[in-house]
Design a protein around this motif. Structure first.
Motif, PDB file in Angstrom:
ATOM      1  N   ALA A 167      -7.117   2.018  -4.899  1.00 16.02           N
ATOM      2  CA  ALA A 167      -6.409   2.221  -3.626  1.00 16.02           C
ATOM      3  C   ALA A 167      -7.249   1.731  -2.450  1.00 16.02           C
ATOM      4  CB  ALA A 167      -6.035   3.689  -3.445  1.00 16.02           C
ATOM      5  N   ILE A 212       0.805  -1.225   0.000  1.00 14.88           N
ATOM      6  CA  ILE A 212       0.000   0.000   0.000  1.00 14.88           C
ATOM      7  C   ILE A 212       0.837   1.274   0.000  1.00 14.88           C
ATOM      8  CG2 ILE A 212      -2.128  -0.934   0.978  1.00 14.88           C
ATOM      9  CD1 ILE A 212      -1.153   0.070   3.728  1.00 14.88           C
ATOM     10  N   ASN A 213       2.094   1.164   0.401  1.00 13.51           N
ATOM     11  CA  ASN A 213       2.882   2.389   0.523  1.00 13.51           C
ATOM     12  C   ASN A 213       4.236   2.350  -0.170  1.00 13.51           C
ATOM     13  OD1 ASN A 213       0.898   3.813   1.805  1.00 13.51           O
ATOM     14  ND2 ASN A 213       1.598   3.349   3.841  1.00 13.51           N
ATOM     15  N   ASP A 271       5.094   8.170  -2.063  1.00 10.39           N
ATOM     16  CA  ASP A 271       4.369   7.183  -2.862  1.00 10.39           C
ATOM     17  C   ASP A 271       3.281   6.457  -2.063  1.00 10.39           C
ATOM     18  OD1 ASP A 271       6.046   5.691  -1.244  1.00 10.39           O
ATOM     19  OD2 ASP A 271       6.841   4.430  -2.844  1.00 10.39           O
ATOM     20  N   ASP A 272       2.995   6.929  -0.860  1.00 13.47           N
ATOM     21  CA  ASP A 272       1.993   6.286   0.001  1.00 13.47           C
ATOM     22  C   ASP A 272       0.575   6.523  -0.512  1.00 13.47           C
ATOM     23  OD1 ASP A 272       4.229   5.779   1.512  1.00 13.47           O
ATOM     24  OD2 ASP A 272       3.517   6.787   3.320  1.00 13.47           O
ATOM     25  N   ILE A 273      -0.258   5.473  -0.432  1.00 15.25           N
ATOM     26  CA  ILE A 273      -1.673   5.669  -0.758  1.00 15.25           C
ATOM     27  C   ILE A 273      -2.495   5.902   0.511  1.00 15.25           C
ATOM     28  CG2 ILE A 273      -1.554   4.397  -2.929  1.00 15.25           C
ATOM     29  CD1 ILE A 273      -3.055   2.078  -1.513  1.00 15.25           C
ATOM     30  N   GLU A 329      -9.492   7.775  -1.901  1.00 17.59           N
ATOM     31  CA  GLU A 329      -8.410   7.106  -2.607  1.00 17.59           C
ATOM     32  C   GLU A 329      -7.733   8.056  -3.590  1.00 17.59           C
ATOM     33  OE1 GLU A 329      -9.872   3.501  -4.418  1.00 17.59           O
ATOM     34  OE2 GLU A 329     -11.395   4.529  -5.554  1.00 17.59           O
ATOM     35  N   PRO A 330      -6.381   8.043  -3.574  1.00 14.74           N
ATOM     36  CA  PRO A 330      -5.633   8.923  -4.467  1.00 14.74           C
ATOM     37  C   PRO A 330      -5.698   8.476  -5.928  1.00 14.74           C
ATOM     38  CG  PRO A 330      -4.130   7.563  -3.198  1.00 14.74           C
ATOM     39  CD  PRO A 330      -5.502   7.297  -2.677  1.00 14.74           C
ATOM     40  N   HIS A 331      -6.016   7.197  -6.149  1.00 13.63           N
ATOM     41  CA  HIS A 331      -6.198   6.681  -7.504  1.00 13.63           C
ATOM     42  C   HIS A 331      -7.088   5.444  -7.419  1.00 13.63           C
ATOM     43  CE1 HIS A 331      -3.205   3.581  -6.545  1.00 13.63           C
ATOM     44  NE2 HIS A 331      -2.427   4.553  -6.120  1.00 13.63           N
TER      45      HIS A 331
END
Length: 183
Positions: A151, A96-97, A105-107, A146-148
């Protein structure tokens, strides 16, 4: 009923799980925590925490102070190490990160993940079967943005794994105590 907050030496009422985040934020009002404070909160030896930093499980402290995210990462690893090898825990967190020493790059923020988990753990005995787990996980991640795409699914899968590992380590601890009492 008092319970030990997962991964820590801190105790509180299980019904106060929704306020654990506030309690932690208050511990960081003066800035970060020094190694001895992190050690006291987690019950880990200082050299263990330093070893985890050297092995790349978390970024090094800044000015000898650990921030909330770093402390929550340490607590998460601590609570899962009774059921999973460190490499598997770090693999799960990387899922996840990404790079564990790079937050860009963390979600999901490690603190957000941990506080979601605490709420789930507090309700674990009332969750029941796996269908109820799905409902509880959906509720726990409802406010997550969610960033994308995808996620949320990753975070949910990790939270489910964390919950099962935490429960397994609690059972293992009880079995160890039972075996010790047989002597």
């Amino acid at each position: 009923m008092n319970w030990t907050i997962p991964g820590t030496t801190l105790t509180d009422q299980r019904t106060n799980a929704d306020h654990v985040e506030e309690m932690f934020h208050s511990m960081f009002l003066a800035g970060g925590m020094v190694l001895s404070q992190v050690s006291a909160v987690t019950g880990l030896e200082a050299y263990t925490i330093q070893n985890w930093v050297k092995r790349g499980f978390l970024a090094p402290p800044k000015n000898k102070k650990y921030d909330l995210e770093q402390v929550c990462r340490i607590i998460t690893i601590n609570m899962l190490k009774g059921a999973l090898p460190l490499e598997k825990i770090c693999g799960m967190l990387s899922y996840i990160n990404g790079d564990l020493t790079d937050e860009s790059d963390d979600i999901i923020d490690d603190a957000v993940l941990y506080f979601m988990f605490v709420k789930l753990a507090a309700r674990a005995r009332h969750i029941g079967g796996t269908q109820n787990w799905d409902d509880a996980l959906e509720e726990a991640t409802a406010s997550y943005v969610e960033p994308h795409p995808g996620a949320r699914d990753r975070v949910t899968r990790v939270l489910r794994t964390m919950l099962m590992a935490w429960i397994a380590s609690r059972f293992k601890q009880q079995v160890d105590e039972m075996v010790d009492s047989l002597k």
